[in-house]
Design a protein around this motif. Structure first.
Motif, PDB file in Angstrom:
ATOM      1  N   SER A 140     -21.792  25.462  -3.235  1.00  0.00           N
ATOM      2  CA  SER A 140     -21.893  24.291  -2.373  1.00  0.00           C
ATOM      3  C   SER A 140     -20.991  24.415  -1.158  1.00  0.00           C
ATOM      4  O   SER A 140     -20.033  25.205  -1.137  1.00  0.00           O
ATOM      5  CB  SER A 140     -21.532  23.016  -3.139  1.00  0.00           C
ATOM      6  OG  SER A 140     -20.139  22.939  -3.348  1.00  0.00           O
ATOM      7  N   ALA A 143     -31.901  23.719   4.178  1.00  0.00           N
ATOM      8  CA  ALA A 143     -30.647  24.282   4.681  1.00  0.00           C
ATOM      9  C   ALA A 143     -30.735  24.592   6.176  1.00  0.00           C
ATOM     10  O   ALA A 143     -31.692  25.213   6.640  1.00  0.00           O
ATOM     11  CB  ALA A 143     -30.292  25.548   3.909  1.00  0.00           C
ATOM     12  N   ALA A 171     -27.211  27.632   5.354  1.00  0.00           N
ATOM     13  CA  ALA A 171     -27.878  28.778   4.736  1.00  0.00           C
ATOM     14  C   ALA A 171     -26.983  30.015   4.767  1.00  0.00           C
ATOM     15  O   ALA A 171     -26.903  30.759   3.783  1.00  0.00           O
ATOM     16  CB  ALA A 171     -29.201  29.058   5.444  1.00  0.00           C
ATOM     17  N   LEU A 185     -24.151  29.571   2.195  1.00  0.00           N
ATOM     18  CA  LEU A 185     -24.612  29.600   0.809  1.00  0.00           C
ATOM     19  C   LEU A 185     -25.353  30.880   0.444  1.00  0.00           C
ATOM     20  O   LEU A 185     -25.756  31.068  -0.701  1.00  0.00           O
ATOM     21  CB  LEU A 185     -25.514  28.397   0.530  1.00  0.00           C
ATOM     22  CG  LEU A 185     -24.831  27.020   0.565  1.00  0.00           C
ATOM     23  CD1 LEU A 185     -25.847  25.923   0.280  1.00  0.00           C
ATOM     24  CD2 LEU A 185     -23.687  26.953  -0.439  1.00  0.00           C
ATOM     25  N   THR A 191     -28.357  31.939   1.560  1.00  0.00           N
ATOM     26  CA  THR A 191     -29.789  31.743   1.365  1.00  0.00           C
ATOM     27  C   THR A 191     -30.479  31.734   2.717  1.00  0.00           C
ATOM     28  O   THR A 191     -29.880  32.124   3.726  1.00  0.00           O
ATOM     29  CB  THR A 191     -30.039  30.422   0.591  1.00  0.00           C
ATOM     30  OG1 THR A 191     -31.418  30.328   0.251  1.00  0.00           O
ATOM     31  CG2 THR A 191     -29.610  29.212   1.393  1.00  0.00           C
ATOM     32  N   VAL A 205     -32.081  22.575  -0.694  1.00  0.00           N
ATOM     33  CA  VAL A 205     -30.727  22.281  -1.144  1.00  0.00           C
ATOM     34  C   VAL A 205     -30.664  20.819  -1.578  1.00  0.00           C
ATOM     35  O   VAL A 205     -31.478  19.996  -1.155  1.00  0.00           O
ATOM     36  CB  VAL A 205     -29.668  22.540  -0.046  1.00  0.00           C
ATOM     37  CG1 VAL A 205     -29.564  24.028   0.273  1.00  0.00           C
ATOM     38  CG2 VAL A 205     -29.992  21.748   1.218  1.00  0.00           C
ATOM     39  N   TYR A 254     -25.746  21.633  -1.917  1.00  0.00           N
ATOM     40  CA  TYR A 254     -25.734  22.510  -3.086  1.00  0.00           C
ATOM     41  C   TYR A 254     -26.999  23.353  -3.133  1.00  0.00           C
ATOM     42  O   TYR A 254     -28.095  22.837  -2.897  1.00  0.00           O
ATOM     43  CB  TYR A 254     -25.656  21.689  -4.378  1.00  0.00           C
ATOM     44  CG  TYR A 254     -24.287  21.146  -4.705  1.00  0.00           C
ATOM     45  CD1 TYR A 254     -23.511  21.730  -5.701  1.00  0.00           C
ATOM     46  CD2 TYR A 254     -23.777  20.053  -4.028  1.00  0.00           C
ATOM     47  CE1 TYR A 254     -22.257  21.221  -6.023  1.00  0.00           C
ATOM     48  CE2 TYR A 254     -22.521  19.534  -4.336  1.00  0.00           C
ATOM     49  CZ  TYR A 254     -21.775  20.128  -5.335  1.00  0.00           C
ATOM     50  OH  TYR A 254     -20.530  19.622  -5.639  1.00  0.00           O
ATOM     51  N   ARG A 255     -26.853  24.622  -3.480  1.00  0.00           N
ATOM     52  CA  ARG A 255     -28.019  25.470  -3.705  1.00  0.00           C
ATOM     53  C   ARG A 255     -28.775  24.954  -4.911  1.00  0.00           C
ATOM     54  O   ARG A 255     -28.250  24.908  -6.027  1.00  0.00           O
ATOM     55  CB  ARG A 255     -27.600  26.921  -3.943  1.00  0.00           C
ATOM     56  CG  ARG A 255     -27.291  27.677  -2.676  1.00  0.00           C
ATOM     57  CD  ARG A 255     -27.121  29.169  -2.933  1.00  0.00           C
ATOM     58  NE  ARG A 255     -28.311  29.780  -3.505  1.00  0.00           N
ATOM     59  CZ  ARG A 255     -28.686  31.039  -3.280  1.00  0.00           C
ATOM     60  NH1 ARG A 255     -27.974  31.799  -2.459  1.00  0.00           N
ATOM     61  NH2 ARG A 255     -29.756  31.534  -3.843  1.00  0.00           N
ATOM     62  N   ASP A 283     -31.110  26.302  -6.549  1.00  0.00           N
ATOM     63  CA  ASP A 283     -31.425  27.312  -7.551  1.00  0.00           C
ATOM     64  C   ASP A 283     -30.209  27.700  -8.378  1.00  0.00           C
ATOM     65  O   ASP A 283     -30.324  28.451  -9.344  1.00  0.00           O
ATOM     66  CB  ASP A 283     -32.031  28.559  -6.896  1.00  0.00           C
ATOM     67  CG  ASP A 283     -31.093  29.208  -5.880  1.00  0.00           C
ATOM     68  OD1 ASP A 283     -30.174  28.524  -5.379  1.00  0.00           O
ATOM     69  OD2 ASP A 283     -31.281  30.401  -5.570  1.00  0.00           O
ATOM     70  N   ARG A 284     -29.029  27.176  -8.016  1.00  0.00           N
ATOM     71  CA  ARG A 284     -27.817  27.487  -8.768  1.00  0.00           C
ATOM     72  C   ARG A 284     -27.122  26.243  -9.308  1.00  0.00           C
ATOM     73  O   ARG A 284     -26.080  26.335  -9.941  1.00  0.00           O
ATOM     74  CB  ARG A 284     -26.833  28.275  -7.892  1.00  0.00           C
ATOM     75  CG  ARG A 284     -27.336  29.659  -7.521  1.00  0.00           C
ATOM     76  CD  ARG A 284     -26.326  30.428  -6.710  1.00  0.00           C
ATOM     77  NE  ARG A 284     -26.879  31.724  -6.312  1.00  0.00           N
ATOM     78  CZ  ARG A 284     -26.329  32.513  -5.417  1.00  0.00           C
ATOM     79  NH1 ARG A 284     -25.199  32.156  -4.819  1.00  0.00           N
ATOM     80  NH2 ARG A 284     -26.894  33.667  -5.096  1.00  0.00           N
TER      81      ARG A 284
END
Length: 248
Positions: free
Chosen positions: A143, A190, A195, A198, A200, A206, A227-228, A230-231
């Motif tokens: 994040s 993002a 991006a 993070l 990405t 996000v 926050y991503r 995917d994570r």
């Protein structure tokens, strides 16, 4: 440890192999590393292709491995979870067995944005502490937190080590523990800056958080976070408001 052929036992071979591969994922390999090919696993452990695919399939479903068409199977980035409760990023990550780290990107005193002035009960054009940080778990970006703080509530905050938990500092140094927060969460794309930080792509999904945190009724912090997705995922418990003696 050299691989040995698996033997018939009370534990099915696919479960034995799953445990071996899980150990590799969590103890030997790093996120993004290539897992041993199916053919080599068959040879190393003396098992069938069906057994190998069953073991790998379970780990894919559990989020430890990810298949990439034409390239192979890779160790997945471990997704971190957050329950909807009041805790710092540092506390959450440690509670889940992750190693949290923080990179301070901005640490300054500047004019607060109008939205922040309203949120913190400050006069427009007032000076506030601006702290922007990149938060990581196990070395992977999770994040970006862009926070503003009222200097009257937290004098000298920018002189502290801000790579740790600011919530811990508000409680220990200022005797102002964060006991309540108002937060909204929405989906966003993002920007180039977010991006890049993070790791990405621009426009990648996000989770966007807008939070105002309080201590004994006084607003202390206004933070925007990305926050991503995917994570990171939110976990919550939803309960019905059932009237006594009635059922829907």
């Amino acid at each position: 440890m050299m691989p040995v052929h698996l033997r018939d036992s009370a534990i099915p071979k696919h479960e034995q192999l799953r445990n071996i591969l899980l150990h590799k994922c969590t103890r030997e390999l790093q996120p993004g590393d290539l897992m041993t090919s199916e053919r080599n696993l068959m040879q190393d452990y003396g098992v069938s292709r069906i057994t190998v695919r069953e073991a790998i399939g379970q780990l894919v479903n559990d989020g430890y491995l990810v298949r990439v068409r034409g390239k192979g199977t890779f160790v997945a980035h471990r997704q971190v979870q957050s329950k909807l409760h009041l805790a710092s990023f540092t506390e959450e990550m440690r509670a889940q067995g992750h190693v949290p780290t923080t990179v301070v990107l901005v640490n300054e005193e500047d004019t607060v944005p109008d939205a922040t002035a309203s949120a913190l009960g400050m006069e427009p054009g007032s000076l506030g502490y601006h702290v922007k940080r990149l938060r990581l778990a196990d070395g992977e970006p999770v994040s970006v937190d862009d926070g503003w703080y009222n200097p009257k509530q937290l004098p000298g905050l920018t002189d502290l080590d801000l790579t740790g938990s600011i919530y811990r500092a508000t409680a220990d140094k200022y005797d102002k523990p964060i006991d309540r927060a108002e937060q909204t969460v929405s989906a966003d794309g993002a920007t180039i800056e977010i991006a890049t930080l993070l790791g990405t792509k621009k426009g990648a999904p996000v989770l966007y958080f807008d939070r105002v945190s309080f201590s004994e009724g006084a607003p202390i912090e206004h933070t925007c976070s990305w926050y991503r997705s995917d994570r990171y995922q939110l976990q919550m418990e939803v309960q019905g408001n059932e009237r006594a003696g009635t059922r829907a």
